[in-house]
Design an enzyme around this catalytic site. Sequence first.
Site, mmCIF file in Angstrom:
data_model
loop_
_atom_site.group_PDB
_atom_site.id
_atom_site.type_symbol
_atom_site.label_atom_id
_atom_site.label_comp_id
_atom_site.label_asym_id
_atom_site.label_seq_id
_atom_site.Cartn_x
_atom_site.Cartn_y
_atom_site.Cartn_z
ATOM 1 C CB SER A 1 42.260 55.878 35.031
ATOM 2 O OG SER A 1 43.423 56.376 34.394
ATOM 3 C CE1 TYR A 25 39.544 60.386 32.641
ATOM 4 C CE2 TYR A 25 41.859 60.033 33.183
ATOM 5 C CZ TYR A 25 40.648 59.553 32.705
ATOM 6 O OH TYR A 25 40.554 58.252 32.287
#
Length: 706
Positions: A583, A596
Amino acid sequence: MTIKNNEFNHVSFLWDDKKAAEMEGNEVDLLIYRSNILGADLRITNYGGGNTSCKTYEADPLSKETVEVMWVKGSGGDIGTLKKAGLAGLYVDKLRALKGIYRGIEFEDEMVGLFNHCIYDLDSKAPSIDTPLHAFLPFKHIDHLHPDAAIAIAASKDGEKITQELWKGQIAWVPWQRPGFDLGLQLKQALDENPGIRGIMLGGHGLFTWGDTSFECYINSLEVIETASAYLEENYGKNRPVFGGTKVSSLPAEQRASQAALLAPVLRGLASSEKKMVGTFADTEVVLQFINSHDLGKLAPMGTSCPDHFLRTKISPLVLDIPADTDLSDPNALKADLEKEFQAYRERYAEYYEKHKHPNSPGMRDPNPVIILWPGVGLFSFAKDKQTSRVASEFYINAINVMRGAEAVSSYVSLPLQEAFDIEYWLLEEAKLQRMPKEKPLSRRIALITGSAGGIGKGIAEKFIQEGACVVVTDINADRLAETEAEMMKKYGKDVFLGVTLDVTDPKSLQNAMQAICLKYGGIDIIVNNAGISISKAFEDHTDQDWNKLLDILVKGQFEVSQAGVSILKQQAFGGDILNIVSKNALVAGPKNVAYGTAKAAQLHMSRLMAAELGPEKIRVNVVNPDAVIENSNIWEGGWAENRAKAYGIEVKELPAYYANRTLLKESVKTSDIADAAFAFVSGMLDKTTGNMLNVDGGLAPAFPR
């Protein structure tokens, strides 16, 4: 012998009068229907084997006169999936007129090119070598099939006598001869010498049957095969145990699967010494009966009899000389001994080639075995793709059935090696191979993609399938996975994908998945770590449960899936790819995303560490960093969208536009964009790239690597 429709015990009666009535008057449609239902039963004919035909009267497009046309399965087709596009339509009178210019059996191959001058339907599939076998017989509907039961009789020492006695002279016998123009003439001669017969047995090869209508032809074929099958069944074990009785005991089913899965990657690596191969494993009852028998050592080296069999399986298999219960805690410990067995096979194959080749023979093909037998465990097959390896396995099982039947009623007779070679290296067969389409970039490769029942993972899976790979689709959600499996089955068929329920945090689930992959395909080449979850909360609102869940799925999951995959890649010894879908959050500090973002940063750095360590094994490790891919994604679930919208001070419905507008390109990122990036890394274009990352985020300056 006349059998009522409900009295077939050894073949499937699939004729549907209602469906057939809808085609009444259209003989070509009835031919296709008959072909498809015959091909649906592997006891009747092999995949791609045999051919069917019908003759009709049509208007000649030039003279407008009525002419007789033969419609016959074209070269390379399969009757089970035959459509009109797979037929060759030819003028019957022109085909029969070729007898006038036929120069004899030594000039047979030149006749094949002349078939094209007999074509009536300009959309025809290329006519096959078997075309004259149908043309010279006068019947309206004809089946040429390769049923195991008939070939068992045809491949037995007393085959001609058995044929005469079993069918009371109603089935004629033509001795073995390579298919071609001359064999067509011999079929016509056999009919002329035996008027009123219902079929012809081809020694070592197969069966011809016919009828005035498609249904009569179908019933005739089924009745002849049923008679042969019943005769064999009556004789199994009658004079001696089947295959001489049991020499080796089978392992229990679960242990067979475990042993096969552990050894398959080593075998795949050895079988891929020239080109990468895809595997299939089978341990059906008849396979075990054969590989565990006293007669294995006698029959396996003899090779197969039917050309359709050995063209796909090679003339004989490799039989492994290792106990079934060998400790495989370290499969590589066996590699040296297995390499010797493979090398001995390669040398025997090279000797076979050198001894039987002709001055104009094509060069020797891959000398590795296609079929590998492991007594007590099962049968492995390796070929260029899953369909080919599966079909090779099915064909060798057909060959086992033939040997089993022949030995029950007489003794099995294989083709002379020179005859086998002349078919395997037939110039016409070589020309067919040369016409095969170019392989796709991911052909011969097997990809495991975690979390791929939807979103990014599914996009990657479909891209890889379209580029030629076999893909293992996994998901923790069994219902979602089942929906994706049904969709992919409809779009791509059963061979190119495998669905496996996988929880990347559960070692047992991972072990089961890897076993399923090795049993289905023989190994693995590409591991895509895509399984993920997103939790968006303020720093002080994160719980231990949130932290552990994110780190377990994203970081530990990536580690454990990669570790299990690397073990297989090392056993195969031809490198591979690990691709981690991370990501932009691995590079950018965003609000309310601490757990995250931390997990994503750990994934990214783990990828660098893996690349550094695995490089000497030719295992490439690379990263794709997506951003804001919400198409068909679970990311909207569990409050994530609401929390991200709150973090940015906008409404949920504004998120897609917000994400697009913050990029330099002002574009939304789609699953197909990530799939294209994933493909770029594994396609072969970037084989010298490892430890790299590619941002696919529409252009986010804060995520520029630096």
